[in-house]
Design a protein around this motif. Structure first.
Motif, PDB file in Angstrom:
ATOM      1  N   UNK A   1       0.737  -1.417   0.006  1.00 26.71           N
ATOM      2  CA  UNK A   1       0.329  -0.139  -0.312  1.00 26.71           C
ATOM      3  C   UNK A   1       0.831   1.472   0.010  1.00 26.71           C
ATOM      4  N   UNK A   2       0.305   2.052  -1.303  1.00 22.27           N
ATOM      5  CA  UNK A   2       1.597   2.961  -0.537  1.00 22.27           C
ATOM      6  C   UNK A   2       0.903   4.523   0.185  1.00 22.27           C
ATOM      7  N   UNK A   3       1.896   4.638   0.793  1.00 20.04           N
ATOM      8  CA  UNK A   3       1.867   5.948   2.033  1.00 20.04           C
ATOM      9  C   UNK A   3       1.344   7.899   1.661  1.00 20.04           C
ATOM     10  N   UNK A   4       0.852   8.089   1.648  1.00 20.28           N
ATOM     11  CA  UNK A   4       0.900   9.621   1.212  1.00 20.28           C
ATOM     12  C   UNK A   4       1.245  10.622   2.205  1.00 20.28           C
ATOM     13  N   UNK A   5       2.361  10.886   1.897  1.00 13.89           N
ATOM     14  CA  UNK A   5       3.324  11.884   2.769  1.00 13.89           C
ATOM     15  C   UNK A   5       2.608  13.486   2.545  1.00 13.89           C
ATOM     16  N   UNK A   6       3.135  14.414   3.414  1.00 18.22           N
ATOM     17  CA  UNK A   6       2.600  15.560   3.517  1.00 18.22           C
ATOM     18  C   UNK A   6       3.275  15.809   2.836  1.00 18.22           C
ATOM     19  N   UNK A   7       2.616  17.367   2.872  1.00 12.41           N
ATOM     20  CA  UNK A   7       3.792  18.573   1.423  1.00 12.41           C
ATOM     21  C   UNK A   7       5.400  19.017   2.057  1.00 12.41           C
ATOM     22  N   UNK A   8       5.022  18.608   3.504  1.00 14.27           N
ATOM     23  CA  UNK A   8       6.722  19.808   3.945  1.00 14.27           C
ATOM     24  C   UNK A   8       7.053  18.357   3.913  1.00 14.27           C
ATOM     25  N   UNK A   9       7.204  17.107   3.664  1.00 14.76           N
ATOM     26  CA  UNK A   9       8.077  15.690   3.587  1.00 14.76           C
ATOM     27  C   UNK A   9       8.762  15.570   2.284  1.00 14.76           C
ATOM     28  N   UNK A  10       7.950  17.311   1.186  1.00 18.44           N
ATOM     29  CA  UNK A  10       9.014  16.315  -0.308  1.00 18.44           C
ATOM     30  C   UNK A  10      10.233  17.410  -0.069  1.00 18.44           C
ATOM     31  N   UNK A  11      10.174  18.744   0.506  1.00 16.15           N
ATOM     32  CA  UNK A  11      11.779  19.229   0.686  1.00 16.15           C
ATOM     33  C   UNK A  11      11.837  19.311   2.323  1.00 16.15           C
ATOM     34  N   UNK A  12      11.956  17.523   2.751  1.00 19.38           N
ATOM     35  CA  UNK A  12      12.456  17.833   4.327  1.00 19.38           C
ATOM     36  C   UNK A  12      13.556  17.498   4.488  1.00 19.38           C
ATOM     37  N   UNK A  13      14.330  17.231   3.371  1.00 15.37           N
ATOM     38  CA  UNK A  13      15.914  16.697   3.341  1.00 15.37           C
ATOM     39  C   UNK A  13      16.749  18.195   2.623  1.00 15.37           C
ATOM     40  N   UNK A  14      17.518  18.441   2.579  1.00 14.59           N
ATOM     41  CA  UNK A  14      18.364  19.529   1.294  1.00 14.59           C
ATOM     42  C   UNK A  14      19.613  19.034   1.253  1.00 14.59           C
ATOM     43  N   UNK A  15      20.139  19.288   0.446  1.00 21.94           N
ATOM     44  CA  UNK A  15      21.971  18.813  -0.324  1.00 21.94           C
ATOM     45  C   UNK A  15      23.196  18.795   0.762  1.00 21.94           C
ATOM     46  N   UNK A  16      22.914  19.783   1.736  1.00 22.23           N
ATOM     47  CA  UNK A  16      23.592  19.644   3.009  1.00 22.23           C
ATOM     48  C   UNK A  16      23.847  19.255   4.132  1.00 22.23           C
ATOM     49  N   UNK A  17      22.320  18.480   3.888  1.00 22.85           N
ATOM     50  CA  UNK A  17      22.292  17.280   5.364  1.00 22.85           C
ATOM     51  C   UNK A  17      22.635  15.728   4.143  1.00 22.85           C
ATOM     52  N   UNK A  18      22.462  15.805   2.872  1.00 26.34           N
ATOM     53  CA  UNK A  18      22.654  15.076   2.653  1.00 26.34           C
ATOM     54  C   UNK A  18      24.199  14.878   2.119  1.00 26.34           C
ATOM     55  N   UNK A  19      25.063  16.011   2.146  1.00 30.13           N
ATOM     56  CA  UNK A  19      26.655  15.745   2.574  1.00 30.13           C
ATOM     57  C   UNK A  19      26.680  15.716   4.004  1.00 30.13           C
ATOM     58  N   UNK A  20      26.581  15.756   4.974  1.00 30.07           N
ATOM     59  CA  UNK A  20      26.431  14.882   6.375  1.00 30.07           C
ATOM     60  C   UNK A  20      26.802  13.629   7.060  1.00 30.07           C
ATOM     61  N   UNK A  21      25.435  13.177   5.937  1.00 30.46           N
ATOM     62  CA  UNK A  21      25.363  12.138   6.045  1.00 30.46           C
ATOM     63  C   UNK A  21      26.217  11.033   4.804  1.00 30.46           C
ATOM     64  N   UNK A  22      26.477  11.430   4.270  1.00 28.03           N
ATOM     65  CA  UNK A  22      27.579  11.259   3.066  1.00 28.03           C
ATOM     66  C   UNK A  22      28.304  11.135   3.860  1.00 28.03           C
ATOM     67  N   UNK A  23      29.008  12.656   4.270  1.00 25.43           N
ATOM     68  CA  UNK A  23      31.106  12.205   5.162  1.00 25.43           C
ATOM     69  C   UNK A  23      30.616  11.515   5.692  1.00 25.43           C
ATOM     70  N   UNK A  24      29.234  11.435   7.097  1.00 21.63           N
ATOM     71  CA  UNK A  24      29.654  10.567   8.035  1.00 21.63           C
ATOM     72  C   UNK A  24      29.765   8.891   7.791  1.00 21.63           C
ATOM     73  N   UNK A  25      29.375   8.464   6.587  1.00 25.55           N
ATOM     74  CA  UNK A  25      29.505   6.917   6.306  1.00 25.55           C
ATOM     75  C   UNK A  25      30.374   6.584   6.217  1.00 25.55           C
ATOM     76  N   UNK A  26      31.302   7.556   5.541  1.00 28.14           N
ATOM     77  CA  UNK A  26      33.231   7.484   5.823  1.00 28.14           C
ATOM     78  C   UNK A  26      33.796   7.839   6.254  1.00 28.14           C
ATOM     79  N   UNK A  27      34.382   9.384   7.481  1.00 26.26           N
ATOM     80  CA  UNK A  27      34.291   9.266   8.659  1.00 26.26           C
ATOM     81  C   UNK A  27      33.721   8.489   9.775  1.00 26.26           C
ATOM     82  N   UNK A  28      32.347   8.317  10.039  1.00 26.94           N
ATOM     83  CA  UNK A  28      31.729   7.848  11.582  1.00 26.94           C
ATOM     84  C   UNK A  28      31.850   9.166  12.612  1.00 26.94           C
ATOM     85  N   UNK A  29      33.031  10.267  12.226  1.00 26.98           N
ATOM     86  CA  UNK A  29      33.073  11.428  12.974  1.00 26.98           C
ATOM     87  C   UNK A  29      32.426  12.572  12.712  1.00 26.98           C
TER      88      UNK A  29
END
Length: 319
Positions: A1-29
């Motif tokens: 079943x498809x879950x409907x998401x509210x409008x806020x969730x479509x812009x809930x991640x920005x590029x800086x947050x993606x960079x942070x998570x990507x960097x954490x995956x390689x450094x762990x620090x």
């Protein structure tokens, strides 16, 4: 079943947050991530906390003295690797359009600048923006302005006399240097002269240049009470100087033309005027709210050229 998401969730991640998570995956620090991205560690922790609240799922968890990504955090980090690469590629392409690393600078300029200012500009482009292709067309100001109007060049190096008509509102003129005008006369006519008075040459024959130069000459001599007898006309300053040396005519010549030809032919002498005449050299471009990268680059480089090499006086503070 498809879950409907509210409008806020479509812009809930920005590029800086993606960079942070990507960097954490390689450094762990968080400390290393902060150093890599140029952010403070508290700012990174706050951004991750707010992201977890928006997504309603934990993204990191403590592991000893460091942190590790949760399964949800790892999913975002894996996708973030692609997202970050695409963003970096897009930014690099935009840098190219800015002219900092690539692109084309199309410029027009008048003849005496072609032998002086333009070669200096070309060297600066090679040193500071080697990936920029420089396209240059030599034209007197009226023709250069028409090229600009037709969209065939990005900007034009032109000169203006104080009496010149103001430019149409479509254009912006950035003054760069003030150029002194000289009188080139037959050597025998200059005996005993340190400077030249225009009125002393009221009975001589004259050589006129381009339309703007001829207009300025006529207005200047009129202020001294006479109309010049113009017998030769040429836009070619070396030719004008050679004609003076060959005959009895005199010519008003801009300083750049003399700088481009430091040794005059036998029979000609250049004199400063007792009452100096000047013209302003500057860059003209279409006046827009968002100035093009090519024009910005041209202004920056030209603004840092030392005009005193050719006895030009700076009209503004260099950029």
């Amino acid at each position: 079943m498809t879950t409907l998401r509210n409008a806020e969730s479509y812009d809930s991640i920005d590029s800086t947050e993606m960079r942070i998570l990507h960097a954490l995956s390689t450094t762990g620090s968080l400390t290393q991530v902060a150093a890599t991205l140029g952010l403070s560690q508290p700012a990174i922790s706050q951004r991750l906390k707010r992201l977890e609240q928006r997504l309603a799922v934990p993204l990191i968890e403590r592991q000893g003295r460091g942190v590790r990504l949760t399964p949800a955090g790892q999913i975002l980090a894996d996708h973030g690797r692609t997202v970050v690469a695409e963003i970096d590629a897009a930014l690099a392409a935009i840098d190219d359009l800015r002219g900092d690393r690539g692109g084309v600078l199309r410029m027009a300029g008048f003849p005496s600048a072609s032998a002086t200012v333009i070669p200096r500009l070309m060297r600066m482009l090679q040193e500071q923006a080697p990936q920029v292709t420089f396209q240059y067309r030599e034209q007197e100001p009226p023709e250069a302005i028409q090229l600009l109007r037709d969209g065939e060049v990005d900007c034009a190096l032109v000169f203006q006399y104080s009496e010149s008509e103001p430019l149409p509102t479509l254009f912006e003129f950035t003054p760069l240097w003030r150029e002194e005008m000289w009188l080139v006369v037959p050597e025998e006519r200059s005996q005993g002269m340190e400077r030249a008075a225009l009125s002393a040459f009221r009975d001589d024959q004259w050589i006129a240049g381009c339309t703007r130069c001829r207009g300025h000459l006529t207005r200047a001599t009129k202020r001294h009470g006479f109309e010049p007898e113009i017998v030769q006309e040429t836009d070619n300053m070396p030719a004008s100087i050679a004609m003076v040396a060959a005959g009895n005519s005199v010519s008003m010549v801009p300083g750049l033309a003399l700088a481009a030809q430091p040794t005059l032919p036998a029979g000609a002498r250049a004199l400063r005027l007792e009452e100096p005449e000047y013209r302003t050299i500057g860059l003209i471009n279409v006046d827009t709210a968002n100035e093009s990268p090519a024009v910005k680059l041209a202004k920056r480089l030209l603004g840092n050229i030392d005009g005193s090499t050719w006895n030009l006086l700076t009209e503004r503070v260099a950029r």
